[in-house]
Scaffold this motif. Structure first.
Motif, short mmCIF file in Angstrom:
data_model
loop_
_atom_site.label_atom_id
_atom_site.label_comp_id
_atom_site.label_asym_id
_atom_site.label_seq_id
_atom_site.Cartn_x
_atom_site.Cartn_y
_atom_site.Cartn_z
N LEU A 42 4.78 -2.25 -2.24
CA LEU A 42 3.41 -1.77 -2.00
C LEU A 42 3.27 -0.32 -2.46
N CYS A 43 4.31 0.49 -2.21
CA CYS A 43 4.26 1.88 -2.65
C CYS A 43 4.23 1.96 -4.18
N VAL A 44 5.00 1.10 -4.86
CA VAL A 44 4.98 1.09 -6.32
C VAL A 44 3.61 0.65 -6.83
N GLY A 45 3.00 -0.32 -6.15
CA GLY A 45 1.63 -0.72 -6.50
C GLY A 45 0.69 0.47 -6.40
N GLY A 46 0.87 1.28 -5.35
CA GLY A 46 0.06 2.49 -5.18
C GLY A 46 0.29 3.49 -6.30
N VAL A 58 -2.96 -3.73 -8.24
CA VAL A 58 -3.42 -4.71 -7.24
C VAL A 58 -2.65 -6.02 -7.39
N LEU A 59 -2.31 -6.39 -8.65
CA LEU A 59 -1.53 -7.60 -8.89
C LEU A 59 -0.17 -7.52 -8.19
N MET A 64 3.38 -9.47 -4.45
CA MET A 64 4.58 -9.18 -3.67
C MET A 64 4.40 -9.52 -2.20
N ILE A 65 3.17 -9.42 -1.69
CA ILE A 65 2.94 -9.84 -0.30
C ILE A 65 3.33 -11.32 -0.17
N MET A 66 2.85 -12.16 -1.10
CA MET A 66 3.17 -13.59 -1.05
C MET A 66 4.66 -13.83 -1.29
#
Lengths: 179, 101
Positions: A42-46, A58-59, A64-66
């Motif tokens: 999530l941090c890398v997504g940020g 956002v992808l 990654m949540i799933m």
């Protein structure tokens, strides 16, 4: 002002991403390890959102949540200690792994600061997502076709491997029959 | 924010993942290490796109490929673990050395 805020956000997210990555191999619960890995993603997504890669950021967050939720289910199925009730360690060659990874980091960090990186060519497009879409539907279509075939091959291979009468299972039957 | 800062983050993520991939006995934990390594590659590819060649979409396409590799690696890894677990009730690397010469 905006640059300062972005720099602070970058370093906070970077520290959190690496910290969560380290936590994956430090916490004594497999479920916690999975969620620590999710936090790192999530941090890398940020971080990607900070450099205008909104779609890819956002992808990563959604995918990654799933993926980590699926991983948590597998963790609970396979691991003896999913809830972290009994502290345990499952490491081998800890010192060797630390030396190799530490050495690799030192070499990479030295390379980062000594290599003369090329000057920036061009400017970011107004909408990077449109540029990506046009690339993968145009000049980079071969990449997407290969990815599609790879996904199909993976789907077939995973089913063949994990099916009840898979390679290992047949091998075991053969071994038992021979005995 | 600079290219060097992003690459340093990528190197740190890659090396933390490398430690996990080398040291973990559980195959599922080993896969987590591999995922962290690909995570570092995602950061590096995105940084190269933004600071080296933002005009072309090559870096973005590389990020897309890396994300796909993450998903495929996890699917194949779990399939192998499932096959091993069905056959022998093991899920550790030390018990899965069949290809060792």
């Amino acid at each position: 002002m905006r640059g300062t805020v972005e720099a602070v956000a970058f370093w906070v997210l970077a520290a959190a991403a690496v910290g969560a990555g380290v936590a994956v191999f430090v916490v004594d619960s497999m479920a916690r390890a999975t969620f620590a890995l999710l936090a790192s993603f999530l941090c890398v997504g940020g971080e990607l959102l900070l450099i205008d890669l909104h779609y890819l950021g956002v992808l990563i967050v959604l995918m990654m949540i799933m993926e980590m939720l699926v991983m948590a289910v597998f963790m609970v199925m396979y691991m003896m200690n999913p809830a972290g009730l009994m502290p345990m360690t499952m490491l081998h060659n800890r010192r060797g792994a630390l030396a190799i990874s530490g050495g690799a980091f030192a070499a990479l960090a030295a390379g980062v600061f000594t290599v003369p990186w090329p000057e920036r060519e061009g400017r970011p497009p107004r909408d990077p997502t449109v540029a990506l879409g046009e690339a993968i539907m145009g000049p980079k279509m071969l990449v997407m076709m290969v990815i599609g075939v790879a996904i199909l091959a993976t789907m077939i291979a995973t089913v063949v491997l994990s099916a009840h009468r898979g390679r290992y299972d047949r091998d075991r039957d053969g071994g038992e029959a021979a005995r | 924010m600079t290219l060097e800062a992003f690459l340093l983050l990528a190197a740190a993520l890659f090396c933390v993942g490398l430690f996990g991939a080398l040291s973990q006995q559980s195959i599922v934990m080993l896969m987590m290490g591999l995922e962290l390594m690909v995570n570092g590659i995602v950061v590096a590819a995105a940084a190269f796109w933004f600071w080296v060649s933002p005009g072309a979409a090559d870096g973005q396409v590389l990020v897309l490929v890396a994300i796909t590799v993450m998903a495929l690696e996890m699917a194949m890894g779990f399939a192998v673990v499932t096959a091993l677990f069905r056959a022998r009730d093991v899920d550790t690397t030390d018990d899965a050395g069949d290809l060792r010469g």
